[in-house]
Design an enzyme around this catalytic site. Structure first.
Site, PDB file in Angstrom:
ATOM      1  CB  THR A   1      -0.930   0.008   1.226  1.00 19.10           C
ATOM      2  OG1 THR A   1      -1.748  -1.154   1.193  1.00 19.10           O
ATOM      3  CG2 THR A   1      -1.808   1.244   1.241  1.00 19.10           C
TER       4      THR A   1
ATOM      5  CG  HIS B   1      -0.383   0.447  -4.460  1.00 16.15           C
ATOM      6  ND1 HIS B   1       0.284  -0.056  -5.553  1.00 16.15           N
ATOM      7  CD2 HIS B   1      -1.077  -0.598  -3.929  1.00 16.15           C
ATOM      8  CE1 HIS B   1       0.012  -1.349  -5.673  1.00 16.15           C
ATOM      9  NE2 HIS B   1      -0.805  -1.693  -4.704  1.00 16.15           N
TER      10      HIS B   1
ATOM     11  CB  CYS C   1     -15.915   3.868  14.841  1.00 19.06           C
ATOM     12  SG  CYS C   1     -17.253   2.637  14.688  1.00 19.06           S
TER      13      CYS C   1
ATOM     14  CB  CYS D   1     -20.021   0.728  13.341  1.00 15.31           C
ATOM     15  SG  CYS D   1     -18.704  -0.467  13.053  1.00 15.31           S
TER      16      CYS D   1
ATOM     17  N   GLY E   1      -4.629 -10.993  -2.282  1.00 11.93           N
ATOM     18  CA  GLY E   1      -4.101 -10.088  -3.287  1.00 11.93           C
ATOM     19  C   GLY E   1      -5.191  -9.167  -3.821  1.00 11.93           C
TER      20      GLY E   1
END
Length: 344
Positions: free
Chosen positions: A40, A43, A95, A98, A265
């Site tokens: 990540t 990217h 959070c 939720c 992936g």
């Protein structure tokens, strides 16, 4: 402090002097001892289409999310973490209120935030971590190992979505996560591990991590190799780490009817599938893997590391000073790394 900051919506990043953050309510400040680069992060460094859509409005922002460090300051309301604790960070910030959080699924929180994506990250000398994400490590755990427990958790959930002991396994993709997945599969009792990987450097690493057979998919038919290695049956488990559509199809074709697939992936875009023949008529069970379960997966990873059955060292291929971060990203782009560790 020094920090690697994504300042502009274009390729690259900058090493800047920025203020040391203050821990807020329910947060701790850590002195970073090791941090590791993820796909990540690459990217974001390259600034691909996904990064542009997700982060453009959030810049400038400190990069990075895999980290281990020593707690040096507590924010108000911290109850269980102490100054001096050596922690790793679960990088998904839930959070807490939720539907998913309240039903035991914080790892897929409906309001999830991620270090280095939705908020400042950890490629820095100091970083703020919510107490809910702090995992206390044994003090003698090597910092590099501590920093990669997050991706090691991804690998563990991929492998252990179901029992794998005694089963033949195909792993597609031997990048950093694929290498860790091989190690977890071997430690968890997989009998024959077949790995498909086009990059020679990573094929060699796959053997070091415990693969039995390694295939270059650009030169050999992966499905034919699998059938040959399994007496014509196919593998019982398919673990997908590459994000390549061709590898996904090969994996489902290589699975024996009634087999199991775990997909970690991330493809660059939508994938077209023949659901009838690849999944439904074969009775295949498919798991989508995202993040790590909080915190059952962390216990599994910790136990695997402390037992001595899992040695991630061969997957850690490069270590650099924080200031040398560009070297790490350039090597990752070439496919010539496993996990890359940065040290402030």
């Amino acid at each position: 402090m020094k920090a690697i900051v994504k300042t502009k919506p274009q390729r690259g990043a900058e090493l800047l002097d920025v203020p040391v953050p203050k821990p807020g309510e329910g947060q701790v400040l850590i002195k970073v001892r090791a941090t590791s680069i993820c796909g990540t992060d690459l990217h974001i460094y390259q600034w691909n289409e996904w990064a542009d859509k997700r982060l453009r409005k959030l810049l400038p922002q400190i990069m990075g999310h895999e980290v281990a460090g020593e707690v040096v300051e507590l924010g108000p309301g911290v109850k269980h973490i102490k100054v001096g604790d050596f922690i790793s960070a679960e990088t998904h910030v839930p959070c807490g209120h939720c539907y998913e959080c309240l039903t035991g699924n914080m790892h897929i929180c409906l309001n999830m935030k991620i270090f280095g994506v939705d908020m400042n990250g950890v490629f820095a000398e100091y970083a703020v971590v919510p107490e809910v994400d702090a995992w206390v490590n044994p003090p003698d755990l090597p910092p590099a190992w501590a920093s990669i427990q997050e991706p090691l958790g991804n690998a563990t959930d991929t492998v252990l979505a179901e029992d794998i002991a005694g089963k033949t396994t195909l792993i597609t993709g031997a990048g950093p996560l694929g290498l860790l997945t091989i190690a977890v599969a071997r430690a968890s009792g997989a009998t024959k591990i077949i790995v498909s990987e086009p990059v020679e450097y990573r094929r060699k690493k796959a053997m070091e991590m415990g693969a039995d057979v390694v295939v270059d998919p650009t030169k050999e038919d992966v499905v034919e190799v699998v059938k040959r290695e399994t007496g014509g049956l196919g593998v019982e488990v398919f673990l997908e780490l590459s994000g390549k559509e061709s590898a996904i199809h090969q994996g489902f074709s290589a699975l024996v009817p009634g087999g199991r697939a775990s997909l970690l992936g991330l493809p660059d875009g939508p994938v077209t599938m023949d659901l009838n023949n690849e999944i439904i008529f074969k009775g295949i069970r498919v798991y989508g893997i995202t993040g790590r379960k909080m915190f059952s997966t962390w216990f599994k990873v910790s136990h695997l590391l402390s037992s001595g059955r899992l040695d991630p060292s061969p997957a850690i291929t490069h270590e650099f000073r924080l200031e040398e971060f560009q070297k790490g990203f350039e090597l990752m782009e070439k496919g010539e790394t496993g996990k890359v560790i940065l040290y402030p």
